[in-house]
Design a protein around this motif. Structure first.
Motif, PDB file in Angstrom:
ATOM      1  N   LEU A  15      34.683  38.933  51.231  1.00 14.54           N
ATOM      2  CA  LEU A  15      35.945  39.689  51.274  1.00 14.54           C
ATOM      3  C   LEU A  15      36.959  39.112  50.290  1.00 14.54           C
ATOM      4  N   HIS A  42      37.786  39.897  47.431  1.00 15.86           N
ATOM      5  CA  HIS A  42      38.548  40.876  46.653  1.00 15.86           C
ATOM      6  C   HIS A  42      38.951  42.016  47.594  1.00 15.86           C
ATOM      7  N   ASP A  43      39.502  43.098  47.073  1.00 16.19           N
ATOM      8  CA  ASP A  43      39.969  44.195  47.931  1.00 16.19           C
ATOM      9  C   ASP A  43      38.848  44.668  48.867  1.00 16.19           C
ATOM     10  N   PHE A  44      39.192  44.908  50.114  1.00  7.89           N
ATOM     11  CA  PHE A  44      38.174  45.284  51.095  1.00  7.89           C
ATOM     12  C   PHE A  44      38.772  46.213  52.151  1.00  7.89           C
ATOM     13  N   CYS A  45      37.884  46.830  52.922  1.00  9.75           N
ATOM     14  CA  CYS A  45      38.352  47.673  54.018  1.00  9.75           C
ATOM     15  C   CYS A  45      37.517  47.419  55.257  1.00  9.75           C
ATOM     16  N   ALA A  80      34.513  57.102  49.682  1.00  8.05           N
ATOM     17  CA  ALA A  80      35.769  56.879  48.949  1.00  8.05           C
ATOM     18  C   ALA A  80      35.980  55.385  48.709  1.00  8.05           C
ATOM     19  N   ALA A  81      35.746  54.580  49.733  1.00  7.43           N
ATOM     20  CA  ALA A  81      35.976  53.136  49.612  1.00  7.43           C
ATOM     21  C   ALA A  81      34.990  52.498  48.639  1.00  7.43           C
ATOM     22  N   ALA A  99      35.753  53.402  45.040  1.00  8.11           N
ATOM     23  CA  ALA A  99      36.958  52.772  44.505  1.00  8.11           C
ATOM     24  C   ALA A  99      36.807  51.256  44.343  1.00  8.11           C
ATOM     25  N   GLY A 100      35.654  50.700  44.746  1.00  9.70           N
ATOM     26  CA  GLY A 100      35.413  49.281  44.526  1.00  9.70           C
ATOM     27  C   GLY A 100      35.758  48.374  45.691  1.00  9.70           C
ATOM     28  N   PHE A 101      36.005  48.953  46.869  1.00 10.78           N
ATOM     29  CA  PHE A 101      36.274  48.130  48.050  1.00 10.78           C
ATOM     30  C   PHE A 101      34.974  47.577  48.636  1.00 10.78           C
ATOM     31  N   SER A 121      32.714  37.953  46.446  1.00 12.27           N
ATOM     32  CA  SER A 121      33.263  39.014  45.601  1.00 12.27           C
ATOM     33  C   SER A 121      34.299  38.386  44.686  1.00 12.27           C
ATOM     34  N   VAL A 127      38.607  41.627  38.382  1.00 11.59           N
ATOM     35  CA  VAL A 127      37.879  42.844  38.041  1.00 11.59           C
ATOM     36  C   VAL A 127      37.514  42.758  36.569  1.00 11.59           C
ATOM     37  N   ARG A 128      36.218  42.724  36.307  1.00 13.79           N
ATOM     38  CA  ARG A 128      35.792  42.646  34.913  1.00 13.79           C
ATOM     39  C   ARG A 128      35.717  44.043  34.319  1.00 13.79           C
TER      40      ARG A 128
END
Lengths: 253, 253
Positions: free
Chosen positions: B128, B130-133, B153-154, B157-159, B245, B249-250
């Motif tokens: 977790l 990086h951005d997560f949901c 959707a998540a 979007a990279g979550f 993670s 963001v590369r």
């Protein structure tokens, strides 16, 4: 001489919100690395050494701590909240992946903690009571357009959004832009929570409506939670209002 | 005679992961409501009364506890993990919104805890990071198509996605369908963590690749974490692999 590295979550700030597991790990460690405000929360013994850092980046700090641990020492890196949420655990993993073989042999133990969004949510009701996401609003390590795309995707799909690092001295416009972005897909009366320093003496909690949300009311110690279209405010007379996200998705959502 | 209602997070299961704040609230309460496995974790005094419930729904439990508190009693509702994450805090807020005026006068205090995804993440590295949901995979209170839309959707979007309640006796197909849904937008080699009973004696942690992920390896005590396209596995010889993670963001993300 493999050494040990703890990566410890100190919780949001109150001594009452730090776990016994974290306290045990602190007691077992001799060298402490971390951002100065977190290291200064520790009550260290005379034989324990603090290596607080102000300006060094997280990856350099992780490497320093791994170097020290690899000499056979028991080392701790401390983070506020939970070390796995926008904090030191990822930097340590990244350092191990890129680093020397000896770092892979270090006994790594990550100690979870109560992260800011949970502490803020608890003070306000249950804004994270339904599906939610956490987004680091800092664009130091990712492009802003990625952040904006994620915010719109999450809001459109019905996620509540917790924003970490919403603002800093060098990042003044991002939170306002985030509010603008989600305003395109969320109702103007969506609740927005400003949760500052939860559990600490200087705690300040408030809720605003998205259409009136003032980015300048956030600072570096604030976790901002943007509700979904379903998030509700329950007035309670002279008690603080509750903000919660219903467990059920109703037909209008 | 306003009474007091604590809604307490007991953490993932280990006594070492429960906060002093939660223990203080337990000590101060006389009546305890909750799902039986959580109530049975409490070490109650002779003067404290457990009102465990098996089959009653969460809203009914919240109303019972509010009724009791409104008589001037100090009451606790206990949840595993954090009470604000797919647990009792939202049910209590909902009951207060719909209920009698006296319930709004009850002194409500919600005590956060270490939620399952944080405990699982800590055992595995920093998935977790990086951005997560967090998504509740139960379709008891929301239509399945909403869940599937959110997952896609998540993931798009990279979550990173943490799945709570991935499976139960009456919900057998949902986790497999979730893997199918995100497979349309994530690489086949995306890491998927199966984190069972983190911090407890019967803990079991593992990582699989999305293309091989076996839904039947999850049970009711499992938190499943689906990586993003950027999530990495770091092998460490005879030590367990790390899953993390990256914070950056590369360009390919």
């Amino acid at each position: 001489m493999n050494g040990k590295l703890y990566v410890i979550g100190l919780g949001p700030g109150s001594d009452k919100q730090i776990t016994p597991q974290a306290l045990d790990a602190i007691a077992a460690s001799t060298h402490f690395y971390g951002y100065k405000p977190y290291v200064s929360r520790l009550k260290l013994r005379a034989d324990q050494v603090a290596v607080a850092s102000d300006n060094r980046e997280e990856l350099a700090r992780a490497k320093d701590a791994l170097d020290r641990a690899a000499t056979g020492t028991t080392v701790a890196i401390v983070s506020g909240g939970d070390p796995g949420v926008f904090a030191m655990a990822a930097a340590v993993c990244e350092a191990i992946e890129e680093g020397v073989d000896q770092w892979r042999d270090v006994d790594l133990e990550i100690i979870p903690g109560v992260t800011a969004m949970l502490a803020v949510a608890a003070r306000m009701g249950a804004p994270l009571g339904h599906d939610f996401c956490a987004v680091n609003l800092s664009d130091n390590l990712k492009p802003w357009d990625v952040i904006e795309t994620r915010l719109v995707a999450a809001a459109s799909a019905g996620f509540v959004i917790a924003l970490y690092n919403p603002i800093s001295k060098s990042r003044q416009w991002q939170l306002g832009r985030a509010f603008d972005a989600v305003s395109a897909v969320l109702p103007p009366e969506t609740p927005v929570i400003f949760g500052r320093a939860a559990g600490r003496n200087d705690e300040a909690m408030g809720v605003q409506l998205l259409c009136d949300a003032k980015a300048e009311d956030a600072d570096m110690a604030t976790c901002v939670i943007i509700g979904s279209a379903a998030t509700r405010i329950v007035e309670r007379g002279d008690k603080p209002a509750l903000v919660y996200s219903p467990r059920s998705v109703r037909s209008h959502s």
